[in-house]
Design a protein around this motif. Structure first.
Motif, PDB file in Angstrom:
ATOM      1  N   LEU A 137       0.837  -1.203   0.000  1.00 50.03           N
ATOM      2  CA  LEU A 137       0.000   0.000   0.000  1.00 50.03           C
ATOM      3  C   LEU A 137       0.875   1.258   0.000  1.00 50.03           C
ATOM      4  O   LEU A 137       0.515   2.263  -0.624  1.00 50.03           O
ATOM      5  CB  LEU A 137      -0.930   0.002   1.217  1.00 50.03           C
ATOM      6  N   ILE A 138       2.002   1.202   0.701  1.00 53.09           N
ATOM      7  CA  ILE A 138       2.922   2.342   0.696  1.00 53.09           C
ATOM      8  C   ILE A 138       3.544   2.495  -0.687  1.00 53.09           C
ATOM      9  O   ILE A 138       3.609   3.599  -1.250  1.00 53.09           O
ATOM     10  CB  ILE A 138       4.015   2.156   1.764  1.00 53.09           C
ATOM     11  N   PRO A 144      -1.249   5.624   1.412  1.00 54.70           N
ATOM     12  CA  PRO A 144      -0.691   5.674   2.770  1.00 54.70           C
ATOM     13  C   PRO A 144      -1.733   5.728   3.883  1.00 54.70           C
ATOM     14  O   PRO A 144      -1.476   5.229   4.989  1.00 54.70           O
ATOM     15  CB  PRO A 144       0.163   6.946   2.753  1.00 54.70           C
ATOM     16  N   LEU A 145      -2.889   6.335   3.636  1.00 56.48           N
ATOM     17  CA  LEU A 145      -3.889   6.419   4.698  1.00 56.48           C
ATOM     18  C   LEU A 145      -4.486   5.048   5.003  1.00 56.48           C
ATOM     19  O   LEU A 145      -4.728   4.721   6.175  1.00 56.48           O
ATOM     20  CB  LEU A 145      -4.993   7.405   4.310  1.00 56.48           C
ATOM     21  N   ILE A 146      -4.718   4.255   3.976  1.00 52.42           N
ATOM     22  CA  ILE A 146      -5.241   2.905   4.203  1.00 52.42           C
ATOM     23  C   ILE A 146      -4.228   2.105   5.017  1.00 52.42           C
ATOM     24  O   ILE A 146      -4.591   1.398   5.976  1.00 52.42           O
ATOM     25  CB  ILE A 146      -5.539   2.208   2.861  1.00 52.42           C
ATOM     26  N   HIS A 147      -2.960   2.231   4.670  1.00 53.38           N
ATOM     27  CA  HIS A 147      -1.918   1.520   5.411  1.00 53.38           C
ATOM     28  C   HIS A 147      -1.846   2.003   6.853  1.00 53.38           C
ATOM     29  O   HIS A 147      -1.741   1.183   7.787  1.00 53.38           O
ATOM     30  CB  HIS A 147      -0.561   1.708   4.720  1.00 53.38           C
ATOM     31  N   ALA A 148      -1.897   3.293   7.081  1.00 54.65           N
ATOM     32  CA  ALA A 148      -1.750   3.835   8.429  1.00 54.65           C
ATOM     33  C   ALA A 148      -2.855   3.329   9.352  1.00 54.65           C
ATOM     34  O   ALA A 148      -2.594   2.968  10.506  1.00 54.65           O
ATOM     35  CB  ALA A 148      -1.762   5.362   8.376  1.00 54.65           C
ATOM     36  N   VAL A 149      -4.080   3.289   8.858  1.00 61.07           N
ATOM     37  CA  VAL A 149      -5.199   2.849   9.697  1.00 61.07           C
ATOM     38  C   VAL A 149      -5.081   1.365  10.015  1.00 61.07           C
ATOM     39  O   VAL A 149      -5.365   0.927  11.134  1.00 61.07           O
ATOM     40  CB  VAL A 149      -6.542   3.149   9.007  1.00 61.07           C
ATOM     41  N   PRO A 198      -0.608  -9.680  11.298  1.00 63.16           N
ATOM     42  CA  PRO A 198      -0.202  -9.869   9.894  1.00 63.16           C
ATOM     43  C   PRO A 198      -1.247 -10.555   9.035  1.00 63.16           C
ATOM     44  O   PRO A 198      -1.380 -10.228   7.848  1.00 63.16           O
ATOM     45  CB  PRO A 198       1.074 -10.724  10.014  1.00 63.16           C
ATOM     46  N   ASP A 199      -1.999 -11.504   9.624  1.00 64.35           N
ATOM     47  CA  ASP A 199      -3.020 -12.185   8.816  1.00 64.35           C
ATOM     48  C   ASP A 199      -4.267 -11.341   8.618  1.00 64.35           C
ATOM     49  O   ASP A 199      -5.209 -11.775   7.959  1.00 64.35           O
ATOM     50  CB  ASP A 199      -3.384 -13.541   9.427  1.00 64.35           C
ATOM     51  N   ARG A 200      -4.280 -10.157   9.197  1.00 70.43           N
ATOM     52  CA  ARG A 200      -5.391  -9.226   9.020  1.00 70.43           C
ATOM     53  C   ARG A 200      -4.863  -7.893   8.469  1.00 70.43           C
ATOM     54  O   ARG A 200      -5.360  -6.822   8.805  1.00 70.43           O
ATOM     55  CB  ARG A 200      -6.150  -9.024  10.339  1.00 70.43           C
ATOM     56  N   ALA A 201      -3.858  -7.992   7.641  1.00 73.78           N
ATOM     57  CA  ALA A 201      -3.199  -6.804   7.087  1.00 73.78           C
ATOM     58  C   ALA A 201      -4.181  -5.977   6.259  1.00 73.78           C
ATOM     59  O   ALA A 201      -5.115  -6.510   5.659  1.00 73.78           O
ATOM     60  CB  ALA A 201      -2.020  -7.231   6.219  1.00 73.78           C
ATOM     61  N   PRO A 202      -3.971  -4.659   6.204  1.00 68.84           N
ATOM     62  CA  PRO A 202      -4.841  -3.803   5.399  1.00 68.84           C
ATOM     63  C   PRO A 202      -4.673  -4.086   3.925  1.00 68.84           C
ATOM     64  O   PRO A 202      -3.623  -4.569   3.481  1.00 68.84           O
ATOM     65  CB  PRO A 202      -4.375  -2.396   5.758  1.00 68.84           C
TER      66      PRO A 202
END
Length: 461
Positions: free
Chosen positions: A190-191, A196-201, A207-211
């Motif tokens: 995502l970065i 970046p906002l999706i990643h930050a939240v 890890p198995d619930r990564a954005p």
């Protein structure tokens, strides 16, 4: 799970829809034993009142269902749907000549009344079936009911089984069913892909619930329609932790994504001539050492900076990047749907779907669509004098203006900074707190049927 209509030609018991104004005429037209029984029982055609009528041998001759008067119709909807659970087992067919609108509402309501969420425990299946009324498009009604059932299933599923990866899997199942194309950007990518906002939240989750950002496309002709749904699969509030009383329903914080997917299923099943794009930022707003913090200033895909004054105002952040991505392509209409603010619920309660529209013509079409299909909506204003409330001074935008005023409006104004025009935003609740006809307690779609009804006018189809 949702039922289908009975097969054409199946023997069926007549089902009479009755209002107080038509009551005397309806009773007088019945066979003598049935009329006597109805009068003895005091049937008054109140909304949702159901009465099975015997024949001379004690069998089932017909059934009456009350619709109530005009005032009752304005106060509620799907009054006849309760008959699906209250009548004896068997197949029924509408008698007489109800208006096309009443016939269609009854048909859809009957199917929706039969919805059961049975993933974790067996639910008593509906034992009645309805022949699709004459003049009603059975395939269309079934497609709408199935789309609504998908929305309900997704919302009702707890976060233990509906994390970002599970929401992605649900999208993939839908894409495969209809031949849609799907791309997914996950985790650190995502970065790299400038989201970046999706990643930050979502970065604080396991890890198995990564954005991730889910991007699904379908259709090759017609106007371009982009649907963006908030997919916060569980919202703890982040470091601005919610109290337990507010966290209990947060499995429904992906209700915008669920509603968008239900609407997308309707569009694809009905083969509407549109080029559909569905964008779902799927995250879990968790608490860990990597949580984003109050006071942080985050960068967005659009280049605007955002000061974080409350980590519990995360939905607008993930939507902002998705909307900025949507704005990079031409689209005839972009619609976002999100369980975004408690302020919207305070304003209109759980039954109305509040929405914002950048164009008056779009708002009128959506309002008319909602009225036509018993999916109530209410337009809210993009009140521009409040723009200053989302401008904190040390960053371009504030994700949670202080003061507690106009929370839904300021959230909508925030999203509008990232969205292409024309733009429509729904700030929905996605939950029915008390069982009602055709709407059991639990997850519920809001605004999707209104939008489906409005799309021909919105997109000139």
């Amino acid at each position: 799970m949702i039922p289908d209509f009975a097969s054409a030609g199946t023997p069926a018991t007549p089902l009479h829809l009755v209002t107080p104004d038509s009551l005397e005429e309806a009773l007088s037209a019945l066979p003598a034993p049935a009329e006597a029984w109805a009068r003895a029982q005091g049937f008054a055609a109140k909304p949702g009142e159901v009465l099975a009528l015997p024949d001379a041998e004690g069998g089932l001759a017909a059934a009456l269902v009350g619709l109530g008067d005009a005032a009752a119709a304005r106060r509620g909807r799907f009054a006849a749907a309760v008959a699906a659970d209250r009548l004896p087992a068997g197949t029924y067919a509408l008698a007489g000549s109800p208006s096309p609108a009443i016939a269609e509402e009854t048909a859809l309501g009957w199917l929706l009344q039969g919805y059961r969420f049975d993933r974790y425990a067996k639910q008593g299946a509906v034992k009645t079936a309805l022949l699709c009324p004459e003049g009603v498009d059975a395939a269309r009604v079934q497609a709408i009911a199935a789309g609504e059932a998908l929305t309900r299933d997704l919302i009702n599923t707890p976060a233990s089984d509906m994390g970002p990866a599970d929401l992605e899997a649900a999208c993939n199942t839908l894409a495969q069913r209809f031949g849609a194309r799907m791309a997914v950007t996950r985790g650190a990518d995502l970065i790299a892909k400038d989201l970046p906002l999706i990643h930050a939240v979502g970065r604080a989750a396991a890890p198995d619930r990564a954005p991730r950002l889910i991007d699904m496309r379908w259709g090759s002709e017609g106007p371009a329609l982009t649907l963006v749904g908030k997919g916060v699969c569980f919202d703890t509030g982040g470091l601005n932790l919610k109290p337990g009383s507010s966290m209990g329903l947060m499995k429904k914080d992906m209700g915008g994504a669920a509603t968008v997917l239900g609407l997308a299923q309707m569009i694809m099943a009905l083969e509407l001539k549109v080029r559909l794009r569905v964008l779902i930022p799927a995250v879990e707003n968790s608490v860990s050492a990597d949580s984003f913090r109050p006071g942080d200033i985050l960068h967005s895909r659009k280049g605007l900076t955002v000061e974080i004054n409350n980590t519990d105002a995360e939905g607008r952040l993930v939507l902002a990047d998705a909307l900025a991505l949507a704005a990079e392509e031409d689209s005839a209409l972009t619609i976002s749907m999100a369980t975004l603010t408690g302020a919207a619920r305070v304003a209109v309660g759980p039954d109305l779907a509040p929405f914002y529209a950048s164009e008056d013509s779009a708002a009128a079409a959506i309002a008319a669509g909602g009225a036509a299909v018993a999916d109530p909506v209410w337009r809210m204003p993009f009140h521009e004098p409040y723009e200053a409330m989302i401008e904190p001074g040390i960053a371009d935008l504030d994700n949670a203006p202080s003061g507690g005023m106009a929370g839904s409006i300021t959230a909508a104004l925030f999203l509008r900074r990232f969205a292409p025009a024309p733009y429509v935003h729904f700030d929905i609740y996605g939950w029915n707190p008390k069982a009602a006809p055709a709407r059991p307690k639990g997850g519920v779609g809001m605004g999707a049927r209104a939008l489906l009804a409005a799309l021909p006018q919105l997109l000139d189809l």
